[in-house]
Write a protein that holds these residues in place. Structure first.
Motif, PDB file in Angstrom:
ATOM      1  N   ALA A 176     -27.529 -16.026  40.419  1.00 46.40           N
ATOM      2  CA  ALA A 176     -28.295 -15.977  39.174  1.00 46.40           C
ATOM      3  C   ALA A 176     -29.786 -15.801  39.457  1.00 46.40           C
ATOM      4  O   ALA A 176     -30.318 -16.371  40.414  1.00 46.40           O
ATOM      5  CB  ALA A 176     -28.082 -17.259  38.378  1.00 46.40           C
ATOM      6  N   THR A 177     -30.447 -15.041  38.610  1.00 40.57           N
ATOM      7  CA  THR A 177     -31.903 -14.947  38.648  1.00 40.57           C
ATOM      8  C   THR A 177     -32.477 -16.185  37.949  1.00 40.57           C
ATOM      9  O   THR A 177     -31.748 -16.948  37.306  1.00 40.57           O
ATOM     10  CB  THR A 177     -32.389 -13.690  37.910  1.00 40.57           C
ATOM     11  N   GLN A 178     -33.775 -16.347  38.020  1.00 41.21           N
ATOM     12  CA  GLN A 178     -34.400 -17.483  37.347  1.00 41.21           C
ATOM     13  C   GLN A 178     -34.163 -17.423  35.847  1.00 41.21           C
ATOM     14  O   GLN A 178     -33.884 -18.430  35.207  1.00 41.21           O
ATOM     15  CB  GLN A 178     -35.895 -17.527  37.643  1.00 41.21           C
ATOM     16  N   ALA A 179     -34.206 -16.233  35.273  1.00 35.37           N
ATOM     17  CA  ALA A 179     -33.985 -16.076  33.832  1.00 35.37           C
ATOM     18  C   ALA A 179     -32.547 -16.416  33.446  1.00 35.37           C
ATOM     19  O   ALA A 179     -32.295 -16.870  32.323  1.00 35.37           O
ATOM     20  CB  ALA A 179     -34.318 -14.648  33.403  1.00 35.37           C
ATOM     21  N   GLU A 180     -31.612 -16.219  34.341  1.00 34.99           N
ATOM     22  CA  GLU A 180     -30.199 -16.478  34.060  1.00 34.99           C
ATOM     23  C   GLU A 180     -29.779 -17.921  34.332  1.00 34.99           C
ATOM     24  O   GLU A 180     -28.743 -18.371  33.857  1.00 34.99           O
ATOM     25  CB  GLU A 180     -29.315 -15.563  34.920  1.00 34.99           C
ATOM     26  N   SER A 181     -30.574 -18.651  35.085  1.00 37.13           N
ATOM     27  CA  SER A 181     -30.202 -19.999  35.510  1.00 37.13           C
ATOM     28  C   SER A 181     -30.480 -21.024  34.415  1.00 37.13           C
ATOM     29  O   SER A 181     -31.631 -21.314  34.105  1.00 37.13           O
ATOM     30  CB  SER A 181     -30.976 -20.388  36.777  1.00 37.13           C
ATOM     31  N   LYS A 182     -29.436 -21.566  33.834  1.00 32.36           N
ATOM     32  CA  LYS A 182     -29.601 -22.585  32.794  1.00 32.36           C
ATOM     33  C   LYS A 182     -30.200 -23.873  33.355  1.00 32.36           C
ATOM     34  O   LYS A 182     -30.876 -24.610  32.655  1.00 32.36           O
ATOM     35  CB  LYS A 182     -28.267 -22.858  32.106  1.00 32.36           C
ATOM     36  N   SER A 183     -29.943 -24.152  34.635  1.00 35.12           N
ATOM     37  CA  SER A 183     -30.492 -25.356  35.253  1.00 35.12           C
ATOM     38  C   SER A 183     -31.958 -25.176  35.636  1.00 35.12           C
ATOM     39  O   SER A 183     -32.660 -26.164  35.853  1.00 35.12           O
ATOM     40  CB  SER A 183     -29.701 -25.727  36.507  1.00 35.12           C
ATOM     41  N   GLY A 184     -32.390 -23.917  35.761  1.00 32.83           N
ATOM     42  CA  GLY A 184     -33.751 -23.650  36.213  1.00 32.83           C
ATOM     43  C   GLY A 184     -33.892 -23.771  37.723  1.00 32.83           C
ATOM     44  O   GLY A 184     -34.992 -23.692  38.250  1.00 32.83           O
ATOM     45  N   LEU A 185     -32.771 -23.948  38.419  1.00 33.68           N
ATOM     46  CA  LEU A 185     -32.796 -24.100  39.874  1.00 33.68           C
ATOM     47  C   LEU A 185     -32.039 -22.957  40.534  1.00 33.68           C
ATOM     48  O   LEU A 185     -31.063 -22.444  39.984  1.00 33.68           O
ATOM     49  CB  LEU A 185     -32.148 -25.430  40.276  1.00 33.68           C
ATOM     50  N   PRO A 186     -32.465 -22.567  41.742  1.00 34.57           N
ATOM     51  CA  PRO A 186     -31.755 -21.501  42.449  1.00 34.57           C
ATOM     52  C   PRO A 186     -30.393 -21.974  42.939  1.00 34.57           C
ATOM     53  O   PRO A 186     -30.181 -23.168  43.174  1.00 34.57           O
ATOM     54  CB  PRO A 186     -32.680 -21.160  43.617  1.00 34.57           C
ATOM     55  N   MET A 187     -29.480 -21.034  43.091  1.00 38.09           N
ATOM     56  CA  MET A 187     -28.128 -21.337  43.563  1.00 38.09           C
ATOM     57  C   MET A 187     -28.070 -21.483  45.081  1.00 38.09           C
ATOM     58  O   MET A 187     -27.138 -22.076  45.614  1.00 38.09           O
ATOM     59  CB  MET A 187     -27.177 -20.218  43.148  1.00 38.09           C
ATOM     60  N   PHE A 188     -29.041 -20.901  45.778  1.00 39.46           N
ATOM     61  CA  PHE A 188     -29.052 -20.915  47.236  1.00 39.46           C
ATOM     62  C   PHE A 188     -30.488 -21.063  47.711  1.00 39.46           C
ATOM     63  O   PHE A 188     -31.374 -20.353  47.249  1.00 39.46           O
ATOM     64  CB  PHE A 188     -28.449 -19.622  47.783  1.00 39.46           C
ATOM     65  N   GLY A 189     -30.719 -21.971  48.616  1.00 40.96           N
ATOM     66  CA  GLY A 189     -32.063 -22.175  49.140  1.00 40.96           C
ATOM     67  C   GLY A 189     -32.979 -22.779  48.091  1.00 40.96           C
ATOM     68  O   GLY A 189     -32.537 -23.372  47.113  1.00 40.96           O
ATOM     69  N   ASN A 190     -34.286 -22.579  48.280  1.00 38.50           N
ATOM     70  CA  ASN A 190     -35.252 -23.190  47.366  1.00 38.50           C
ATOM     71  C   ASN A 190     -36.022 -22.164  46.530  1.00 38.50           C
ATOM     72  O   ASN A 190     -37.004 -22.518  45.885  1.00 38.50           O
ATOM     73  CB  ASN A 190     -36.223 -24.075  48.140  1.00 38.50           C
ATOM     74  N   ARG A 191     -35.575 -20.886  46.574  1.00 32.54           N
ATOM     75  CA  ARG A 191     -36.235 -19.842  45.775  1.00 32.54           C
ATOM     76  C   ARG A 191     -35.194 -18.942  45.146  1.00 32.54           C
ATOM     77  O   ARG A 191     -34.104 -18.751  45.683  1.00 32.54           O
ATOM     78  CB  ARG A 191     -37.135 -18.981  46.655  1.00 32.54           C
ATOM     79  N   PHE A 192     -35.554 -18.366  44.037  1.00 29.81           N
ATOM     80  CA  PHE A 192     -34.700 -17.390  43.375  1.00 29.81           C
ATOM     81  C   PHE A 192     -34.815 -16.050  44.118  1.00 29.81           C
ATOM     82  O   PHE A 192     -35.832 -15.784  44.775  1.00 29.81           O
ATOM     83  CB  PHE A 192     -35.114 -17.215  41.913  1.00 29.81           C
ATOM     84  N   PRO A 193     -33.807 -15.198  43.989  1.00 28.86           N
ATOM     85  CA  PRO A 193     -33.897 -13.879  44.618  1.00 28.86           C
ATOM     86  C   PRO A 193     -35.033 -13.062  44.004  1.00 28.86           C
ATOM     87  O   PRO A 193     -35.369 -13.249  42.843  1.00 28.86           O
ATOM     88  CB  PRO A 193     -32.544 -13.249  44.327  1.00 28.86           C
ATOM     89  N   ALA A 194     -35.585 -12.169  44.803  1.00 24.79           N
ATOM     90  CA  ALA A 194     -36.698 -11.336  44.326  1.00 24.79           C
ATOM     91  C   ALA A 194     -36.211 -10.307  43.331  1.00 24.79           C
ATOM     92  O   ALA A 194     -35.110  -9.867  43.349  1.00 24.79           O
ATOM     93  CB  ALA A 194     -37.359 -10.630  45.505  1.00 24.79           C
TER      94      ALA A 194
END
Length: 133
Positions: free
Chosen positions: A115-133
């Motif tokens: 999920a991108t940041q816009a798609e993430s309902k939790s507001g957190l990335p699914m992997f690591g500590n950053r959203f994909p570019a």
């Protein structure tokens, strides 16, 4: 009972994944996967050749990154990201691998588009500590 430690099994899985997915060294990868490899994934044809053929079919930009890895006895679970797979989003995976006689003998996975940041309902990335570019 396992004759190898959980730490050895985790290292084996990471080496195998790096060899196949990142280095794409199929000759070396044969040494990591059992000739009787059992595949439970809905995305991969049966056996070791099914897996190798899938990787061969993916563009040269395939990249695997691992995150959390856990092991108990002959089972290893690794949380990772498959990017450059020719799809709009990377796959976030939980791969479960059973080790037998020092080789990857059986595999299950759970895959989800990252999920991108816009798609993430939790507001957190699914992997690591950053959203994909």
């Amino acid at each position: 009972m396992s004759k190898t430690s959980s730490e050895q099994n985790k290292a084996l899985v990471l080496e195998a994944f790096d060899t196949l997915f990142n280095k794409r060294d199929y000759e070396a990868a044969v040494g990591y996967w059992s000739g009787n490899y059992i595949q439970h994934s809905a995305h991969i044809e049966p056996g070791r050749e099914g897996l190798f053929n899938l990787v061969r079919s993916i563009p040269g930009t395939l990249r695997y990154e691992h995150g959390l890895i856990l092991a108990e006895g002959d089972y290893v679970i690794v949380h990772g990201r498959f990017s450059g797979i020719g799809r709009p989003a990377a796959w976030i995976a939980a791969d479960v691998v059973r080790i037998e006689d020092g080789k990857l003998a059986e595999h299950w996975d759970v895959l989800q588009d990252e999920a991108t940041q816009a798609e993430s309902k939790s507001g957190l990335p699914m992997f690591g500590n950053r959203f994909p570019a």
